[in-house]
Each structure stands twice: as structure tokens, then as C-alpha cells.
Design a protein around this motif. Structure first.
Motif, PDB file in Angstrom:
ATOM      1  N   GLY A  13       0.803  -1.223   0.000  1.00  0.00           N
ATOM      2  CA  GLY A  13       0.000   0.000   0.000  1.00  0.00           C
ATOM      3  C   GLY A  13       0.828   1.261   0.000  1.00  0.00           C
ATOM      4  O   GLY A  13       0.289   2.359   0.066  1.00  0.00           O
ATOM      5  N   VAL A  48      -6.831  -0.787  -0.057  1.00  0.00           N
ATOM      6  CA  VAL A  48      -7.128  -2.020   0.663  1.00  0.00           C
ATOM      7  C   VAL A  48      -7.205  -3.160  -0.349  1.00  0.00           C
ATOM      8  O   VAL A  48      -7.974  -3.074  -1.316  1.00  0.00           O
ATOM      9  CB  VAL A  48      -8.458  -1.892   1.425  1.00  0.00           C
ATOM     10  N   ASP A  50      -8.336  -6.133  -2.441  1.00  0.00           N
ATOM     11  CA  ASP A  50      -9.677  -6.636  -2.717  1.00  0.00           C
ATOM     12  C   ASP A  50      -9.684  -8.157  -2.627  1.00  0.00           C
ATOM     13  O   ASP A  50      -8.954  -8.827  -3.359  1.00  0.00           O
ATOM     14  CB  ASP A  50     -10.092  -6.189  -4.126  1.00  0.00           C
ATOM     15  N   ASP A  56      -8.533  -2.784  -6.126  1.00  0.00           N
ATOM     16  CA  ASP A  56      -8.187  -2.310  -4.789  1.00  0.00           C
ATOM     17  C   ASP A  56      -8.535  -0.824  -4.676  1.00  0.00           C
ATOM     18  O   ASP A  56      -8.168  -0.029  -5.545  1.00  0.00           O
ATOM     19  CB  ASP A  56      -6.695  -2.488  -4.515  1.00  0.00           C
ATOM     20  N   PRO A  58      -9.460   2.637  -1.623  1.00  0.00           N
ATOM     21  CA  PRO A  58      -9.334   3.075  -0.236  1.00  0.00           C
ATOM     22  C   PRO A  58     -10.530   2.611   0.603  1.00  0.00           C
ATOM     23  O   PRO A  58     -11.618   2.342   0.074  1.00  0.00           O
ATOM     24  CB  PRO A  58      -9.304   4.606  -0.354  1.00  0.00           C
ATOM     25  N   LYS A  59     -10.319   2.559   1.889  1.00  0.00           N
ATOM     26  CA  LYS A  59     -11.385   2.178   2.811  1.00  0.00           C
ATOM     27  C   LYS A  59     -12.572   3.129   2.653  1.00  0.00           C
ATOM     28  O   LYS A  59     -12.403   4.339   2.542  1.00  0.00           O
ATOM     29  CB  LYS A  59     -10.865   2.239   4.255  1.00  0.00           C
TER      30      LYS A  59
END
Length: 467
Positions: A13, A48, A50, A56, A58-59
Motif C-alpha cells: 500500500g 485495501v 480486494d 483495490d 481506499p477504505k
């Protein structure tokens, strides 16, 4: 490029920290309401992974898959074509051939390019009244969505075109799709000449035309952007080989004339920056050139010689490698050079530029230079499709090696990751991810739509967008 370090960064990340660029980002958004209303806060946090291994984010953000290549279209015309590329979102209107008696009303029309050449995995199906060259495999599809981004319809917008890369929305609510090729009838199995712009509609009052907009030139088109005040259309050319592409403007005979008006013709001109034959040699953001000249293209149809090879007289013409994204912002047009490599014939090297042309001042300015800083294995090179974000910044599709991202760029200069492709089209030992393309926002700016080129996938992303 080695991808080992990039893959490690992607999985942890740690994506935005090493992206380098320089330039005055505030220039990009001058005059836009969103930019004035917000400061363009710096991103949405780390991405985050997947669990579905698709996308993928962000939250707090969610995605839905609207369409995937090979699956049947709701229209029954055939499977969803491959190579999903440029795209735009429009307020929905009734479309020709739409099914009657739908229980839900469409809110958004997505028009999506398919950059299929003759070797395209899944071609755009030929369809009655909207097919130009039955031998060609490219074109556009249209998705009608309700307010919840559920797909109500999916059908062919235009077929029989080739290598439909990008394009742009017109001033009257149609989509101009661009062919990034120059093949003639009889070459590679084509039955008609290619290298044109076509107007795609999805409304009985704005129908698709399978007649090419010949006055806009026959070359390896990439993207277009309209000047809303004058009706002038700017065009980029992503030529595959040297001499590289040109930046054009088209002066319509009927500016702001409405659907079909571009068939009335006009004048095509190419940009000359006096003393600068190749934009790749300019490396310092803020460098500006006044007295930009526009030289009429001798033969827009390139009957004998490709446009970029033609004789533009004393002073020549200005070339640039990988001219791609193009959009209008405030009082200026902006265009992207994805990269330049001297090893491929450019006069200089860079990892991506954004240029700004001010028609009133006849001034061209290098606004932003992208790059991975001191480590060429870090992300951040090769910006491609580009659009304005709800926060007043930019969303930029990355088209480089290794992990592929949609990066956000705030108007104050912060780069942040917005999305990362998680569909591995390689192997576990040598993973590979398809590029992103076609990033665009819904008319209400609540949804970001974006394509994965391979495997062809269209996503709708919702969440706590900064406005």
C-alpha cells in the motif's frame, strides 16, 4: 522495466510517496467551480487489497462490475467486446432500439470505446445502421444505468471502426470516437479507409453517423476537446512511429452547430511552436512559448502522405511522442504527452507531461512533468486518459509497466493512489496487470467510472468523494 520493487510497494500500500512531479497544479484548474470551492484534499488513504482480486480501493469505497468482456450484452447483439478504452458519461436520454416497458428509468449513459484491431479478442458485433466497415472489429458500446448504477441496457453504439482509443464529448451531448490507425481499404483485410473521427449518439435527436468526419483529418487520432466559446475542436495524435504525432485544431464551418454539423467541413491546422521541433526537449515546468502558430494541413485526408510527414513549409511543424489525453478547463485546452524516449526517436526523455494552450494569448505552457523521481521502478510514469475530479483535482490513468493505478492529483500538488488493478493476467511468478482507461465521472459526480483494458472490465466506484 523490472517490476519486483513496484509489486512490493503495491502489496504494502506504499503507493503515492515516491511519485514525483513538478509544476504549478493550480494552473490546471483555474476557472473551474469545483477547484474554487475546495482545496482538493490529499487523497483517501491507503488502498485495501480486494478479496475478489479485481480492484483495490481506499477504505470506505465500493465498486460494482458493470460489464466484462465475453459476457452477453443485454441487447442480444453479442458478447461484450474486449479492449475497453476511452469513455464518457452523459445524462441519459431514450436510446434508439431501447426495450419498451422498463420499470426503472435510466439516469446515465456510458459510451465506451473498444480499441480492437484485426486481432481483437472479442470484436464489436456488426449492427444494423451503425456499421461503417463490416470487416473492422472496433467501435463503441453504450451502457444505460439507473440511479443505483444497475445496468438497464447495453448495446452497440457504432461498429466497423478500428482501434477506437479515446475521443471526447461534443458540445451537444454526443461522443466523438477516434480511430488510432491509418490503414487504407485493402490493407490488413479492411474494406474502407480508416483513421477518422466518428460521431456516436444515443438519442433519436442525436443519432450515430457511420460517415466519417473527414474534414477532421485521417491520422492516428487519440482524443478531442472542444472550446465551448468558439466551437474549435482540438485533437491529439498518438502516432506509433517517428516522426511522432502533432497537436491539431479543427475550425468547423458550423461551430456549435449541433448533431451532424461537423459533416459540413472546416479547416484542419497543426500547431507550430517556433524554434521547437519536438516538445520532448522542454523539461522545465512553467516554460512558456508565445506566438504559437497554426499551419493549415496540406492534405487532411492523407491521400498520398500521412499528415505528420507532409510539408508544412519553412519552419516545419512541432512533433511530440505519445500525445494522448485532451480536455478543456477554464479558458484553456490541456493535453498529455504520456512519455518520450530518445531510444525510440524522440529528441528528449520524460515520464509524462501536461501542456496548457491558451488560445486568447496564443501561449503554450508546460504545466506538469511526471516521473518516478530517482528510482525508475517506482510508480508514477506514463499518464494516459485524464479527467477532472469532484474535488477539483485530476484523475489520471497510468499506462506503464508493473502494477497499474488510477492516481489522483490535487490542485495543490499532492499525488495519491485512487485505485489499483488486481486482475493478474500474467502468472504468479511473473504477474501482469491491464492498464486503466476511460476514467470519467457521472453527471452528478457521485460515481467514478473506469475501464480495465485487459480483461475488458467496466467498474463503477462510489464512496465518500470530496466535493
Amino acid at each position: 522495466m523490472s517490476t519486483t520493487r513496484r509489486q512490493a510497494l503495491a502489496r504494502t500500500g506504499a503507493l503515492g510517496a515516491a511519485v514525483a512531479f513538478s509544476g504549478a497544479l493550480t494552473e490546471l484548474f483555474a476557472g473551474t467551480a469545483t477547484a474554487q470551492a475546495t482545496g482538493g484534499r490529499a487523497g483517501y488513504g491507503p488502498l485495501v487489497p480486494d478479496p475478489r482480486r479485481l480492484l483495490d480501493l481506499p477504505k470506505g469505497f465500493r465498486y460494482s462490475v458493470l460489464s466484462r468482456e465475453g459476457e452477453p450484452m443485454r441487447s442480444g447483439q453479442g458478447p461484450v467486446p474486449s479492449n475497453c478504452d476511452g469513455m464518457a458519461a452523459f445524462p441519459a436520454r431514450p436510446a434508439p432500439g431501447s426495450r419498451p416497458g422498463r420499470h426503472r428509468r435510466a439516469a446515465t449513459c456510458l459510451v465506451r470505446n473498444h480499441e480492437n484491431r484485426m486481432d481483437g479478442r472479442v470484436p464489436v458485433p456488426t449492427a444494423e445502421d451503425v456499421t461503417y466497415d463490416p470487416a473492422a472489429k472496433g467501435g463503441c458500446t453504450v451502457l444505460e444505468l439507473d440511479r443505483d448504477n444497475d445496468v438497464l441496457e447495453e448495446y452497440v453504439g457504432i461498429a466497423g471502426t478500428s482501434t477506437n482509443c479515446a475521443g471526447g464529448p461534443s458540445l451537444w451531448g454526443t461522443w466523438l470516437t477516434c480511430e488510432e490507425t491509418e490503414y487504407r481499404a485493402g490493407e490488413e483485410g479492411y474494406t474502407k479507409d480508416h483513421g477518422f473521427v466518428f460521431e456516436v449518439g444515443f438519442d433519436p435527436r442525436r443519432p450515430t453517423s457511420v460517415e466519417p468526419l473527414t474534414a477532421m483529418g485521417r491520422f492516428q487520432h487519440e482524443a478531442v476537446a472542444f472550446d465551448p466559446r468558439s466551437g474549435v475542436v482540438y485533437e491529439t495524435e498518438d502516432a506509433f512511429d517517428k516522426p511522432f504525432g502533432l497537436f491539431y485544431r479543427f475550425l468547423p464551418a458550423k461551430p456549435r452547430g449541433g448533431p451532424g454539423s461537423l459533416h459540413a467541413g472546416g479547416r484542419l491546422e497543426a500547431m507550430r511552436v517556433p524554434g521547437v521541433p519536438d516538445l520532448s526537449t522542454v523539461t522545465e515546468p512553467g516554460t512558456a512559448f508565445d506566438g504559437i502558430e497554426w499551419i493549415e494541413v496540406p492534405d487532411p485526408l492523407a491521400k498520398e502522405t500521412p499528415v505528420r510527414f507532409q510539408d508544412f513549409g519553412k519552419g516545419g511543424i512541432t512533433h511530440a511522442q505519445k500525445l494522448e489525453g485532451c480536455y478543456w478547463g477554464g479558458t484553456c485546452v490541456y493535453f498529455v504527452s504520456s512519455y518520450a524516449r530518445s531510444s525510440e526517436g524522440s529528441k528528449g526523455d520524460h515520464f509524462g507531461q501536461i501542456w496548457r494552450y491558451d488560445p486568447a494569448r496564443r501561449r503554450l505552457t508546460l504545466v506538469v512533468v511526471f516521473g518516478p523521481g530517482t528510482d525508475v521502478e517506482l510508480p508514477g510514469e506514463s499518464p494516459d486518459n485524464i479527467c477532472l475530479a469532484p474535488s477539483g483535482g485530476l484523475m489520471v490513468c497510468e499506462d506503464g509497466d508493473g502494477a497499474q493505478h488510477v492516481f489522483g492529483l490535487t490542485r495543490h500538488g499532492t499525488v495519491y493512489p485512487m485505485a489499483r488493478g488486481a486482475q493478474n493476467i500474467g502468472t504468479e511468478d511473473e504477474p501482469k496487470w491491464g492498464e486503466f482507461a476511460g476514467v470519467t465521472f457521472s453527471p452528478d459526480q457521485r460515481t467514478m467510472f473506469v475501464n480495465c483494458y485487459e480483461p475488458g472490465t467496466t467498474f463503477a466506484v462510489t464512496g465518500p468523494w470530496h466535493h
